[in-house]
Design a protein around this motif. Structure first.
Motif, mmCIF file in Angstrom:
data_model
loop_
_atom_site.group_PDB
_atom_site.id
_atom_site.type_symbol
_atom_site.label_atom_id
_atom_site.label_comp_id
_atom_site.label_asym_id
_atom_site.label_seq_id
_atom_site.Cartn_x
_atom_site.Cartn_y
_atom_site.Cartn_z
ATOM 1 N N GLU A 95 5.369 -36.287 10.688
ATOM 2 C CA GLU A 95 3.862 -36.169 11.139
ATOM 3 C C GLU A 95 3.473 -34.919 10.875
ATOM 4 N N ALA A 96 4.151 -33.842 10.854
ATOM 5 C CA ALA A 96 3.577 -32.495 10.419
ATOM 6 C C ALA A 96 3.541 -32.766 9.024
ATOM 7 N N GLU A 97 4.390 -33.082 8.130
ATOM 8 C CA GLU A 97 4.223 -33.078 6.771
ATOM 9 C C GLU A 97 2.984 -33.816 6.246
ATOM 10 N N ARG A 98 2.751 -34.924 7.070
ATOM 11 C CA ARG A 98 1.504 -35.814 6.749
ATOM 12 C C ARG A 98 0.187 -35.189 6.973
ATOM 13 N N GLU A 99 0.454 -34.462 8.266
ATOM 14 C CA GLU A 99 -0.978 -33.493 8.541
ATOM 15 C C GLU A 99 -0.950 -32.552 7.555
ATOM 16 N N SER A 100 -0.027 -31.837 7.010
ATOM 17 C CA SER A 100 -0.114 -30.642 6.026
ATOM 18 C C SER A 100 -0.871 -31.285 4.663
ATOM 19 N N GLN A 101 -0.334 -32.562 4.520
ATOM 20 C CA GLN A 101 -0.843 -32.954 3.291
ATOM 21 C C GLN A 101 -2.319 -33.402 3.369
ATOM 22 N N LEU A 102 -3.022 -33.230 4.275
ATOM 23 C CA LEU A 102 -4.459 -33.701 4.550
ATOM 24 C C LEU A 102 -5.130 -32.188 4.431
ATOM 25 N N GLN A 103 -4.599 -31.195 4.557
ATOM 26 C CA GLN A 103 -5.260 -29.682 4.903
ATOM 27 C C GLN A 103 -5.611 -29.459 3.351
ATOM 28 N N PRO A 104 -6.834 -28.604 3.257
ATOM 29 C CA PRO A 104 -7.655 -28.185 1.876
ATOM 30 C C PRO A 104 -6.623 -26.852 1.105
ATOM 31 N N ASP A 105 -5.896 -26.261 1.992
ATOM 32 C CA ASP A 105 -5.355 -25.260 1.137
ATOM 33 C C ASP A 105 -3.979 -24.895 1.646
ATOM 34 N N ASP A 106 -3.366 -23.799 1.039
ATOM 35 C CA ASP A 106 -2.123 -23.553 1.534
ATOM 36 C C ASP A 106 -1.765 -22.876 2.874
ATOM 37 N N LEU A 107 -2.751 -22.123 3.315
ATOM 38 C CA LEU A 107 -2.757 -21.577 4.553
ATOM 39 C C LEU A 107 -2.851 -22.849 5.471
ATOM 40 N N THR A 108 -3.638 -23.541 5.676
ATOM 41 C CA THR A 108 -4.088 -24.529 6.710
ATOM 42 C C THR A 108 -2.774 -25.535 6.597
ATOM 43 N N ALA A 109 -2.218 -25.845 5.344
ATOM 44 C CA ALA A 109 -0.984 -26.625 5.276
ATOM 45 C C ALA A 109 0.077 -26.091 5.894
ATOM 46 N N ASP A 110 0.270 -24.999 5.454
ATOM 47 C CA ASP A 110 1.549 -24.188 6.210
ATOM 48 C C ASP A 110 1.464 -24.379 7.733
ATOM 49 N N ALA A 111 0.354 -24.064 8.136
ATOM 50 C CA ALA A 111 0.282 -23.895 9.722
ATOM 51 C C ALA A 111 0.426 -25.302 10.332
ATOM 52 N N ALA A 112 -0.004 -26.291 9.612
ATOM 53 C CA ALA A 112 0.354 -27.812 10.127
ATOM 54 C C ALA A 112 1.667 -28.081 9.934
ATOM 55 N N ARG A 113 2.415 -27.637 8.997
ATOM 56 C CA ARG A 113 3.888 -28.122 8.630
ATOM 57 C C ARG A 113 4.590 -27.304 9.659
ATOM 58 N N LEU A 114 4.225 -26.227 10.051
ATOM 59 C CA LEU A 114 5.211 -25.303 11.145
ATOM 60 C C LEU A 114 4.897 -26.079 12.437
ATOM 61 N N GLY A 115 4.149 -27.006 12.605
ATOM 62 C CA GLY A 115 3.997 -27.396 13.838
ATOM 63 C C GLY A 115 5.132 -28.559 14.421
ATOM 64 N N ALA A 116 6.059 -28.691 13.433
ATOM 65 C CA ALA A 116 7.220 -29.534 13.756
ATOM 66 C C ALA A 116 8.289 -28.534 14.212
ATOM 67 N N PRO A 117 9.179 -29.107 15.195
ATOM 68 C CA PRO A 117 10.421 -28.011 15.583
ATOM 69 C C PRO A 117 11.335 -28.283 14.415
ATOM 70 N N ASP A 118 12.297 -27.105 14.199
ATOM 71 C CA ASP A 118 13.021 -27.289 13.227
ATOM 72 C C ASP A 118 14.621 -27.539 13.884
ATOM 73 N N VAL A 119 15.692 -27.942 13.168
ATOM 74 C CA VAL A 119 16.835 -28.054 13.708
ATOM 75 C C VAL A 119 17.228 -26.855 14.471
ATOM 76 N N GLN A 120 17.438 -26.997 16.048
ATOM 77 C CA GLN A 120 17.599 -25.581 16.867
ATOM 78 C C GLN A 120 18.699 -24.964 16.727
ATOM 79 N N PRO A 121 19.087 -23.915 16.349
ATOM 80 C CA PRO A 121 20.088 -22.894 16.578
ATOM 81 C C PRO A 121 20.434 -22.735 17.884
ATOM 82 N N ILE A 122 21.758 -22.748 18.218
ATOM 83 C CA ILE A 122 22.303 -22.565 19.604
ATOM 84 C C ILE A 122 21.863 -21.150 19.953
#
Length: 551
Positions: free
Chosen positions: A524-551
């Motif tokens: 979902e976050a990757e799809r959202e990032s690919q709709l954004q106009p530039d790197d800054l907004t694409a990066d912010a959208a991609r970071l909306g998804a949680p990463d694999v959580q370290p313990i």
């Protein structure tokens, strides 16, 4: 690894780190390899998937680099990994009469000649000149007015992430200790010397001190960050350059050959990829999140605009099945002192006990690994054998050709279609029997995975049991390519894949749910990032998804 002092500890599980661990282990050195995420999780799973000499370097007159890369290409095709590295044809459309055919033809002829003279280039067909009519016959997708003729030549390709996993398995087979999801949090010092690393186990928790006589930093675009852990200013910096690729279905581009096209900035490839094409790449500076570089709408439009300039039937956004973005580690040298610089990669010894290797290209990973271990060996007070990786096939290579010749018998014996057996042989080589044993024990694993019929259910189980996959993301994006080869980006396959992994990795129901949910949010976050106009907004959208959580 923490139980004894190692000769060499390699930090970074991309192609260079994996290659360095294999090189060290096959010289008889006690070797460890740690990777903070998954094998090839960074640059080494997001390339153009090409093993090539680099035609454009000929134009820059960098003959030594091209010769070196062509030798490596031949070695990989013929000896080291014939199950993973395959020839691929490319068509170069000519747009000017006379001079361009002479100019480009001379370059491609030199490319072929250098390949043969390396001693490892006889396995590929040589280039040929085509008239416009003949070119349009092999690539009917091209606009008639986009070319006056063409050249066709050959390079090679591989699945980059699978290739790295295979190097890691080979290193382990020769005695290296390897651990993914193991993050270096600091280095151990005795005076000026680096004598080890503190490593956090992100799966089970706990921190370990691993002592080593030499540490090799092979962390690619993270090189500067790793260097900061010893509070030493590096002799060079590594700059990240973003390249994005589009994956489109085979039927959207009607051609029997790959394409290489000139753009105003560099070159654009259209690369055959099973039942798909890969279109790439871009080359733009990136100074945002390195773990999850994002493709913006502008990046996608750039590629579509340039490829559509020559296609008779243009591609649209709706044709794009998958998108991926990767970062190239480019050298930005500050000082040549005490470092061995080549045009493409560098090896340095900034402080006693620590070697840094950076830059380079995927094709020449083995040379980079050799240079890094050579540098580390200088500081060991004993005689160490020379590099032997030129003669060490990767696991699955030995016996592959005989199995390929007998693929019809394997199909008959297992009840699988011959095309399915070919798919397995080109992913696992002579290790295919391990996958087929899973199917023999549980015939349901011989069925295709829901939503990704190119892959068997057994391959998901095997990824978790034999290939170090620890999370759903590892399987859907790297052990397989389901995340870029399906229009749903793997979400239809996610639950079934997680349930197949669960018994192997000891997951309970809540962990299965967590893995599926996290994967869906990533898509979902990757799809959202690919709709954004530039790197800054694409990066912010991609970071909306949680990463694999370290313990």
């Amino acid at each position: 690894m923490a139980e004894r002092e190692l000769d060499v500890l390699v930090v970074g599980g991309g192609v260079v780190g994996a290659g360095t661990a294999l090189d060290a282990a096959t010289r008889g050195l006690t070797t460890g390899l740690v990777e903070a995420r998954d094998w090839a999780a960074g640059t080494s799973s997001r390339s153009s998937k090409l093993i090539h000499g680099g035609l454009r370097y000929l134009e820059m007159l960098d003959f030594a680099l091209v010769r070196e890369a062509l030798k490596e290409r031949g070695l990989l095709l013929e000896r080291l990994a014939p199950h993973l590295v395959k020839p691929v044809p490319f068509l170069y459309p000519l747009q000017h009469r006379g001079w361009e055919r002479l100019y480009a033809g001379t370059g491609v002829a030199l490319y072929d000649a250098m390949s043969v003279s390396s001693g490892h280039g006889r396995g590929l067909p040589t280039h040929r000149h085509l008239t416009r009519k003949r070119a349009l016959r092999v690539a009917p997708c091209l606009k008639k007015d986009s070319l006056v003729g063409a050249l066709q030549y050959y390079d090679a390709q591989m699945d980059d992430a699978r290739y790295v996993t295979t190097i890691v398995r080979t290193a382990a087979a020769y005695g290296a200790d390897v651990a993914n999801r193991a993050r270096v949090t600091g280095f151990l010092r005795e005076g000026e010397r680096v004598v080890g690393a503190r490593v956090r186990d992100l799966e089970q928790g706990g921190e370990f001190e691993i002592r080593a006589r030499q540490i090799v930093n092979a962390t690619g675009v993270w090189t500067d960050d790793t260097q900061k852990l010893i509070a030493e200013r590096g002799q060079f910096h590594v700059r990240a350059s973003k390249g994005i690729h589009l994956v489109v279905p085979k039927d959207r581009i009607h051609s029997t050959t790959g394409l290489i096209l000139r753009t105003e900035k560099s070159v654009l490839f259209v690369i055959p990829w099973g039942r798909h094409w890969i279109v790439g790449t871009t080359d733009t500076d990136w100074d945002l999140d390195k773990a999850h570089p994002a493709a913006s709408s502008a990046d996608i439009d750039y590629l579509l605009e340039h490829v559509n300039a020559v296609l008779a039937v243009p591609l649209t956004r709706d044709d794009v099945q998958g998108v991926y973005a990767g970062l190239r580690p480019l050298l930005a040298g500050e000082s040549d002192a005490t470092s061995k610089l080549s045009r493409e990669h560098t090896v340095a010894h900034p402080v006693p006990g620590l070697v840094v290797v950076a830059g380079g290209k995927y094709t020449t990973y083995r040379v980079m690994a050799k240079d890094a271990v050579d540098e580390a060996v200088h500081a060991l007070d004993r005689r160490v054998a020379e590099c032997v990786t030129e003669d060490v096939p990767l696991v699955g290579a030995e016996g592959y050709k005989a199995l390929w010749n007998g693929r019809a018998r394997i199909a008959q014996r297992t009840g699988l279609h011959v095309a399915r057996v070919e798919h397995l042989l080109n992913r696992y080589g002579s290790m295919v029997d391990e996958v087929l044993e899973l199917v023999a024990a549980d015939p349901s694993l011989g069925d295709p995975l829901t939503g990704a019929e190119d892959y068997l259910r057994a391959e998901v189980v095997y990824a978790a049991s034999h290939e170090g996959a620890r999370h759903l993301d590892d399987v859907l994006t790297r052990r397989t390519r389901i995340s870029i080869e399906t229009f749903d980006r793997g979400t239809r396959s996610a639950r079934e894949a997680a349930e197949l992994m669960a018994p192997v990795l000891g997951w309970d129901r809540s962990q299965v749910e967590k893995e599926v949910e996290r994967y869906e949010k990533r898509v979902e976050a990757e799809r959202e990032s690919q709709l954004q106009p530039d790197d800054l907004t694409a990066d912010a959208a991609r970071l909306g998804a949680p990463d694999v959580q370290p313990i």
